[in-house]
Design an enzyme around this catalytic site. Structure first.
Site, PDB file in Angstrom:
ATOM      1  N   PHE A 163       0.831  -1.200   0.000  1.00 48.90           N
ATOM      2  CA  PHE A 163       0.000   0.000   0.000  1.00 48.90           C
ATOM      3  C   PHE A 163       0.863   1.246   0.000  1.00 48.90           C
ATOM      4  O   PHE A 163       1.798   1.362   0.799  1.00 48.90           O
ATOM      5  CB  PHE A 163      -0.882   0.045   1.248  1.00 48.90           C
ATOM      6  CG  PHE A 163      -2.034  -0.930   1.253  1.00 48.90           C
ATOM      7  CD1 PHE A 163      -3.299  -0.541   0.834  1.00 48.90           C
ATOM      8  CD2 PHE A 163      -1.847  -2.232   1.695  1.00 48.90           C
ATOM      9  CE1 PHE A 163      -4.353  -1.437   0.850  1.00 48.90           C
ATOM     10  CE2 PHE A 163      -2.904  -3.139   1.711  1.00 48.90           C
ATOM     11  CZ  PHE A 163      -4.158  -2.737   1.287  1.00 48.90           C
ATOM     12  N   ASP A 164       0.514   2.189  -0.875  1.00 47.26           N
ATOM     13  CA  ASP A 164       1.039   3.540  -0.756  1.00 47.26           C
ATOM     14  C   ASP A 164       0.458   4.145   0.522  1.00 47.26           C
ATOM     15  O   ASP A 164      -0.520   3.628   1.074  1.00 47.26           O
ATOM     16  CB  ASP A 164       0.630   4.343  -1.993  1.00 47.26           C
ATOM     17  CG  ASP A 164       1.100   5.773  -1.952  1.00 47.26           C
ATOM     18  OD1 ASP A 164       2.258   6.005  -1.565  1.00 47.26           O
ATOM     19  OD2 ASP A 164       0.309   6.662  -2.300  1.00 47.26           O
ATOM     20  N   LEU A 165       1.031   5.249   0.991  1.00 48.94           N
ATOM     21  CA  LEU A 165       0.532   5.872   2.225  1.00 48.94           C
ATOM     22  C   LEU A 165      -0.369   7.069   1.929  1.00 48.94           C
ATOM     23  O   LEU A 165      -1.584   6.996   2.095  1.00 48.94           O
ATOM     24  CB  LEU A 165       1.708   6.286   3.106  1.00 48.94           C
ATOM     25  CG  LEU A 165       1.362   6.886   4.470  1.00 48.94           C
ATOM     26  CD1 LEU A 165       0.498   5.949   5.305  1.00 48.94           C
ATOM     27  CD2 LEU A 165       2.642   7.259   5.233  1.00 48.94           C
TER      28      LEU A 165
END
Length: 218
Positions: free
Chosen positions: A9-11
């Site tokens: 996951f990107d943040l």
């Protein structure tokens, strides 16, 4: 959809809505150059790419000025902006479901790793992730492909067919393609459909609910 075992996951724009903290920090930095921002929505384009590149591309800064602006950005961000974010509604429920299905969840962000860890700890979200991977303060490992490769190496992942990257900007999708993994582009973040389609996202979803429908076993 394939049964992915590892989900990265990107943040910013994927797990957290961090626009206030980031734009406040950019405004603080640009004021040092007597640049006033009338419409903070203009700054949304800064979210996703490495900040030095954004200062150069969007403000016309030299390499030296862009790095100086990054230092100003961090003056504000490290003490205030880092806490000006919230978790998107539904994300924690999604992560809980994925963990219950024994998925390995990993954060892969171009944000400095120390910041990412601090943010997730403050939001009490770090417990969901087996590893939190990000860039270094010295300006290395800022490209998303480098972060993804680092995350997979750190977690001992060798079968790329089992890995999926989830993110909201073209950098997430292009980084996934460069490292040979599939990707999901999300439209509840800071990118748009055209950007994600042009980057070559394997899947595109509009809402957190749509993401859950895609990722969680029926």
């Amino acid at each position: 959809m394939k049964d992915y075992r590892y989900i990265l996951f990107d943040l910013d724009g994927t797990i957290t809505d961090s626009i206030d903290g980031i734009t406040n920090s950019i405004i603080y930095a640009l004021k040092k150059y007597d640049i006033e921002i009338v419409d903070r929505n203009e700054l949304q384009k800064f979210i996703g790419p490495p900040l030095v590149s954004s200062f150069k591309n969007f403000c016309g800064f030299s390499e030296e000025d862009a790095n100086e602006a990054l230092r100003y950005f961090r003056e504000y961000y490290s003490t205030k902006g880092i806490f000006e974010s919230s978790v998107y509604k539904g994300i924690e429920e999604l992560l809980t479901r994925l963990k219950s299905e024994n998925k390995t969840l990993i954060v892969a962000t171009s944000k400095p790793e120390a910041y990412a860890r601090r943010i997730l700890e403050d939001l009490e979200m770090d417990k969901y992730f087996s590893y939190i991977a990000g860039s270094k303060f010295d300006g290395t490992r800022i490209e998303k492909s480098d972060v993804i490769a680092y995350a997979m190496k750190s977690c001992g992942i060798t079968d790329l067919s089992l890995v999926l990257m989830v993110g909201d900007r073209k950098q997430d999708i292009m980084g996934a393609k460069k490292t040979g993994i599939d990707s999901v582009g999300v439209l509840f973040g800071y990118g748009d459909r055209k950007e994600l389609e042009n980057a070559g996202a394997t899947y595109i979803v509009e809402t957190v609910g749509d993401l859950q429908d895609l990722l969680v076993a029926k």
